[in-house]
Structure formats: structure tokens, C-alpha cells
Scaffold this active site. Structure first.
Site, PDB file in Angstrom:
ATOM      1  N   SER A  43       0.832  -1.200   0.000  1.00 25.65           N
ATOM      2  CA  SER A  43       0.000   0.000   0.000  1.00 25.65           C
ATOM      3  C   SER A  43       0.861   1.242   0.000  1.00 25.65           C
ATOM      4  O   SER A  43       1.952   1.266   0.587  1.00 25.65           O
ATOM      5  CB  SER A  43      -0.904   0.000   1.240  1.00 25.65           C
ATOM      6  OG  SER A  43      -1.471   1.264   1.457  1.00 25.65           O
ATOM      7  N   LYS A  44       0.371   2.313  -0.651  1.00 28.21           N
ATOM      8  CA  LYS A  44       1.120   3.563  -0.696  1.00 28.21           C
ATOM      9  C   LYS A  44       1.247   4.204   0.680  1.00 28.21           C
ATOM     10  O   LYS A  44       2.079   5.090   0.875  1.00 28.21           O
ATOM     11  CB  LYS A  44       0.476   4.540  -1.687  1.00 28.21           C
ATOM     12  CG  LYS A  44      -0.954   4.922  -1.371  1.00 28.21           C
ATOM     13  CD  LYS A  44      -1.528   5.789  -2.481  1.00 28.21           C
ATOM     14  CE  LYS A  44      -2.982   6.139  -2.236  1.00 28.21           C
ATOM     15  NZ  LYS A  44      -3.556   6.950  -3.327  1.00 28.21           N
ATOM     16  N   ARG A  45       0.448   3.746   1.633  1.00 28.02           N
ATOM     17  CA  ARG A  45       0.576   4.257   3.003  1.00 28.02           C
ATOM     18  C   ARG A  45       1.849   3.733   3.664  1.00 28.02           C
ATOM     19  O   ARG A  45       2.286   4.257   4.673  1.00 28.02           O
ATOM     20  CB  ARG A  45      -0.642   3.862   3.835  1.00 28.02           C
ATOM     21  CG  ARG A  45      -1.928   4.529   3.400  1.00 28.02           C
ATOM     22  CD  ARG A  45      -3.042   4.262   4.392  1.00 28.02           C
ATOM     23  NE  ARG A  45      -3.325   2.846   4.531  1.00 28.02           N
ATOM     24  CZ  ARG A  45      -4.162   2.169   3.750  1.00 28.02           C
ATOM     25  NH1 ARG A  45      -4.767   2.781   2.742  1.00 28.02           N
ATOM     26  NH2 ARG A  45      -4.376   0.883   3.948  1.00 28.02           N
TER      27      ARG A  45
END
Length: 524
Positions: free
Chosen positions: A288-290
Site C-alpha cells: 500500500s502507498k501508506r
């Protein structure tokens, strides 16, 4: 295996996820292994999510990684994005024309928003056969239905089939009065048609799958604006384009029964399904980009080579029989056995990716490496001053050669080489391991004596040589009761502005005697 036709069908919604690149690579490899075509199809029927120039970015990315498609959108089709040569929300006023649409007229079009007539034609066919129906429910009613289902915690969620009560004749009358319905899949009619409520299919990766149709809702196939949803468009396009092997992420598995029904309802044969597990972050959960970089462009900006990233992705979910790790695309295509893809979710190990990248960097010639670094500066560096220096530096190859064995990403070159172009502040001696153990007067005295020694060097003679340089620094270390490594570190801190640098002697040779003397003269 006979000729394989595969496709990569991204939505033009911005940057390309590294998981999508993996699916594109697998689809490309299958097509090439079995002498077929690799198709690029742009699935842009959700116009709200369209991001300008996304199609150009997708094509550029595929080409950078050597994943050239045999069939795909033409320049003219890309230029016409956002314009429609067929009916949209008024298509139901022209059903006579829709029925007569010739599939061949759209055979060379690979952008879905320019193929609306095809989807409308087959949606209308499903309605006429009783496998789909018009739905006139307002958004207000649908939202109210969701809230009611949530409040009573019913096991059966989704659309309640309210509009099945209208006969086709009644529905067409409502349309003539100006109402603009959606078209929904009729799951109940399929169950009656097949005399079963179960669908079974063999997924070539996940194995045997079974779905209970009692828990499959009447999915929207055509929206009120005349655009198809994914479920109808993917079936129609895959069939008409002759796709034989459908590669996609396992997150789409819940859509599988809906698409199988549409294939059956239209009397078409379904491609083989390969639903590939998602990439997991080492910290847990989906990549995830998080949790860090996930888009292909981010990895390129961070200095990963296309060949290294592809090689790394090859081994996520597939293991060669000979335990090799390094593969060119040609070698991967030859070795790939698509029946051996792993059904477990692979972990995206960034340390392993760094290892791959470092190995590929060291396989380059000095010239290739220098060119890669220069290209990275031109495309990604935010340091405009250094970018300009690098572009004009006629001695850049010599400097780049010093760091090729010492970095794991091309971006590392920015910090490793900056001292050649800028005089960096000298780090505080008291913060440097080893050096901080000595008194400042001892360190200053040793440095000043080395300045005198270096000043005596004649850069045009053999006195400026590595063996003499090493021995003289060692002798100074002994004279001032320093460890040789700490004496070298003092020089490194002043010359390079860091504890870490390319080989020090070679760096000093490139900078030259006068520049080195000026840097050594900096005071703490």
C-alpha cells in the site's frame, strides 16, 4: 499449448501500480511463450476517474520495460479520448440501430469508451433473452435500501430485484416517456436456465472455485449514461478480441461468477482464468502507498533499473526449477511454467529488490552505468544545480566509475557524487566514530601536517601515487598516536564532507591538489 492471446487492461486513472506491472509482465510472457499476441486495452468506462495523459504514461511504462504490445490503441484513438462517436445516455432511443451494430467495425479499437455501441448491443441482447432487465430505481431508493439492510443485518445484501416486476413492454414504455434506466444482470433467470444455484470453475492459479449464486447480486451491466460496467465490458472485449488466457489480480475473484454467467448467457467460451495473488508488504497487509512506494514511477525515481525490477517481480509467485535468480525476459519466457504459479501471497521484500538492483548495476559497463546515472539526473533529480553540473561534466564517467561497486540504487549516486560539485560542510569530529576519541588539538595538528605533506606533491610527477599516499598517511597516524583508519577518516571528512565516499585517493586525484588543499584547510 496452442497460440495464446493475452491482454493488459488498465484503467487510465493515474500512476501504474507495481502489481499491475507484474500482471502485465506475466501476460506478456504467456503470449510470447506460446507464439501469440499481447494486447493493450484501455478500460476507461468510468469517466469520473480518468486522469489526463494516463494512457501515454501507461504506454511509455510498458515500452520502458520492454513489454511491447502487438495490438493496442492508435495515436488517433488516444487523441479522441473523451469524445464519443456513438450514443451515450440516449442510446435506448436507437435500439434498432444498436441491434445492427457490426462487431468488425470496432475490431481495431482498443479504448473502451470508443466501443460503447458494442457493449450496448450485447446488453440489449441479454435483455431480450430475459437474462438482464431495466432498472429504474433512483439513487435515493438504493441508498435507503442499503440503510435498511444494514439496520436489520440481513444476510442478503445488494439490490433487491424491485424492477424485475416490469415486463419488457412496460419498461420500454417508461423509456419512451424519457426515463433513463440502468441494465442489471438477472441472476434468478440464470439459475433457472442452468437448473442450479452453483457455479464451478477451475482457476489455473487458485484451483477449483465454487460460488453460491444465492449470494450474487444483480450487478449493473450498463449505467444510465450508456456506459458499461467492468463486468460486461471485460467479457465482451475479451471474447471479441480472442483472449485465451485472462491474467488478473485475485482481488477480482468475487466478480468471477458474474462474468461466467454473462459468457454462458451469450453462448461464448470463457478464457482460461489466472487470478494472481496480491503482493504483501513485509510489515503486513497488501502493498500500500501508506507504507511506501507502490507505483512504478516511484521505483524508477528511487533509482531502480527496469531490468532489476522486472527480474525481482518474476520471482514473486513463481520459482524456477533450477533455483536460479537472474533472468532476462527471454530466459524467463523460456523457463516459465504457468501451471506452477504459486497461490500464496508473495511478500514484496525491498531488501531483496535492492540486492537485485545492485547486481544489475554491477553488470553494466562503466559507460552504461554513467549513462544510466546521467539519465536519472535529467529525469528525476530535484537538485537543479547538480543536474546542470552532471549534464556538462566531460569527466563524469571517471567519477561514476568510483561508485559503481558501492551503491544499490542509481539515486544513491546523487549523494555519493555531490562532493565533486560542491564543497560540503565538514562533519563535527565529535560525532564521528573513532575520530571522536581524540582531542581536537591532536586531530588539528595531524591535519595541518598532512596539508604540508600534500602541498609538496608535484601533480605532474610520479610522487602523486597511491602507494606513497597511503604510506605517508599511515606514518602521520603513528606520529600523532592515531589509528591509521582514523587518520584516513580525517582526510575523508574534509575532502568529501561525509564518513562515506568513493575511494578517497582516486577522488582526490580527480579533484586535484589545489582543491584538496583548500578543503583540508577548513577549520572545525
Amino acid at each position: 499449448m496452442s497460440k495464446a492471446i493475452t491482454r493488459f487492461a488498465p484503467s487510465p486513472t493515474g500512476f501504474l501500480h507495481v502489481g499491475h506491472l507484474r500482471n502485465a509482465m506475466l501476460s506478456y510472457a504467456i503470449a510470447k511463450k506460446y507464439g501469440g499476441d499481447f494486447i493493450l486495452r484501455i478500460e476507461d468506462t468510468d469517466q469520473r476517474r480518468y486522469v489526463e495523459r494516463s494512457v501515454e504514461y501507461i504506454i511509455d511504462t510498458l515500452q520502458r520495460f520492454g513489454l511491447d504490445f502487438n495490438r493496442g490503441p492508435s495515436a488517433g484513438q488516444i487523441e479522441r479520448l473523451g469524445t464519443f462517436s456513438w450514443y451515450t445516455n440516449d442510446w435506448l432511443d436507437h435500439l434498432d440501430e444498436v441491434e445492427k451494430v457490426n462487431d468488425k467495425d470496432f475490431a481495431d479499437i482498443y479504448i473502451q469508451s470508443q466501443r460503447l455501441a458494442i457493449f450496448q448491443k450485447y446488453a440489449w441482447e441479454l435483455v431480450r433473452k430475459g437474462f438482464a432487465y431495466f432498472c429504474f430505481c433512483t439513487e435515493e431508493r438504493l441508498n435507503k435500501l442499503k440503510e435498511e439492510q444494514k439496520s436489520i443485518k440481513t444476510a442478503s445484501t445488494g439490490y433487491d430485484g424491485f424492477c424485475k416486476r416490469y415486463s419488457l413492454e412496460e419498461a420500454l414504455k417508461k423509456i419512451k416517456r424519457g426515463e433513463r434506466p440502468t441494465i442489471r444482470l438477472n441472476v434468478d433467470s440464470y439459475k433457472k436456465y442452468k437448473s442450479t444455484k452453483y457455479i464451478k470453475v477451475i482457476d489455473k492459479v487458485m484451483g477449483k472455485l465454487e460460488f453460491n449464486l444465492d449470494f450474487v447480486t444483480d450487478q449493473i451491466l450498463i449505467k444510465s449514461n450508456g456506459f458499461p460496467t467492468y463486468h460486461l465490458a471485460v467479457v465482451v472485449d475479451d471474447y471479441l478480441m480472442g483472449v485465451t488466457h485472462m491474467m488478473r489480480g485475485v482481488e477480482w475473484i468475487s466478480s468471477t461468477p458474474k462474468q461466467i454467467m454473462i459468457y454462458d448467457m451469450l453462448g461464448w467460451r470463457m478464457p482460461e482464468i489466472y487470478q494472481v495473488p496480491v503482493l504483501l508488504d513485509p510489515a503486513g497487509g497488501k502493498l500500500s502507498k501508506r507504507k511506501g512506494s507502490v507505483f512504478v514511477g516511484q521505483f524508477l525515481e528511487e533509482g531502480y533499473l527496469e531490468e532489476a525490477l522486472l527480474n525481482f517481480l518474476m520471482l514473486l509467485g513463481w520459482s524456477p526449477t533450477d533455483n536460479r535468480e537472474m533472468f532476462t525476459m527471454e530466459e524467463f519466457i523460456k523457463a516459465l511454467d504457468i501451471t506452477k504459479l504459486n497461490k500464496s501471497n508473495p511478500i514484496f521484500n525491498r531488501q531483496k529488490l535492492n540486492w537485485f538492483n545492485g547486481e544489475y548495476i554491477r553488470k553494466l559497463t562503466v559507460q552504461q552505468f554513467a549513462d544510466k546515472v546521467k539519465h536519472w539526473f535529467k529525469e528525476f533529480s530535484q537538485d537543479e544545480e547538480m543536474k546542470n553540473y552532471v549534464a556538462l561534466d566531460t569527466a563524469f564517467d571517471r567519477k561514476a566509475a568510483l561508485i559503481q561497486e558501492r551503491i544499490s540504487t542509481i539515486k544513491d549516486a546523487e549523494s555519493m557524487l555531490q562532493f565533486f560539485y560542491k564543497r560540503l560542510p565538514v562533519p563535527d569530529y565529535s560525532a564521528v566514530k573513532g575520530v571522536k576519541e581524540y582531542g581536537i588539538e591532536i586531530l588539528r595538528s595531524a591535519r595541518e601536517e598532512y596539508i604540508k605533506m600534500l602541498n609538496s606533491y608535484n601533480t605532474d610527477s610520479d610522487l602523486w601515487n597511491k602507494e606513497r599516499w597511503i604510506e605517508e598517511l599511515k606514518s602521520l597516524a603513528v606520529k600523532h598516536s592515531l589509528k591509521p583508519a582514523d587518520m584516513f577518516m580525517i582526510v575523508r571528512l574534509h575532502i568529501c564532507g561525509s564518513e562515506f565516499s568513493p575511494p578517497l585517493f582516486e577522488a582526490m586525484q580527480i579533484l586535484g591538489k589545489n582543491e584538496c588543499l583548500e578543503r583540508l584547510s577548513y577549520t572545525q
